[in-house]
Design a protein around this motif. Structure first.
Motif: not given
Length: 155
Positions: A14-28, A120-134
């Motif tokens: 959960l912690t790792a995927q949250q950080l991944r989503l934070d980085i995606v948000a920073e990139n966007v 496109v990469k950022e949205m795919a990364d965000a979706m993958a992180a969201t799936r892993a978090f779920a």
């Protein structure tokens, strides 16, 4: 307590995927940023690097422990396993170059360097992180159900 190890493993995910989503948000957020704080050009896309944390001994380690007479696991400090973030790296792919002589950050020829962020990469990364978090949340809820059922046995 084995279920505490499971909670720690799920928590690391959960912690790792949250950080991944934070980085995606920073990139966007910085997808149009043409200046960074230290003045080295446009924003460069960031990526998270994960590393598996093994909570189990290898077969070789188990055999060595058995040969030395330490058969039980009480002689070995148990680790929970899971995942950890080892580093956040910058994407070295080339920046986007556009012609915009009116922009204040354009060079003397009128070309502007834009971030190498691909939505496109950022949205795919965000979706993958969201799936892993779920998936981690589902694993936690399953563990909670098992623990609850185990407590019902004692009644």
């Amino acid at each position: 307590m084995g279920f505490m190890n499971s909670i720690n493993i799920i928590g690391s995910g959960l912690t790792a995927q949250q950080l991944r989503l934070d980085i995606v948000a920073e990139n966007v957020t910085n997808s149009q940023t043409t200046r960074v704080e230290n003045g080295e050009g446009a924003y460069r896309r960031k990526m998270v690097v994960f590393e598996a944390v093994s909570g189990r001994d290898t077969f070789r380690d188990a055999m060595a422990r058995a040969m030395s007479g330490a058969v039980s696991n009480k002689d070995v400090s148990p680790t929970a396993g899971g995942v950890r973030v080892t580093e956040i790296v910058e994407d070295e792919s080339p920046m986007k170059i556009v012609y915009d002589p009116t922009h204040p950050d354009a060079d003397e020829d009128g070309y502007l360097e834009l971030p190498n962020v691909d939505m496109v990469k950022e949205m795919a990364d965000a979706m993958a992180a969201t799936r892993a978090f779920a998936s981690d949340v589902t694993a936690f809820n399953t563990l909670k159900s098992v623990i609850s059922s185990g407590l019902e046995v004692g009644r």
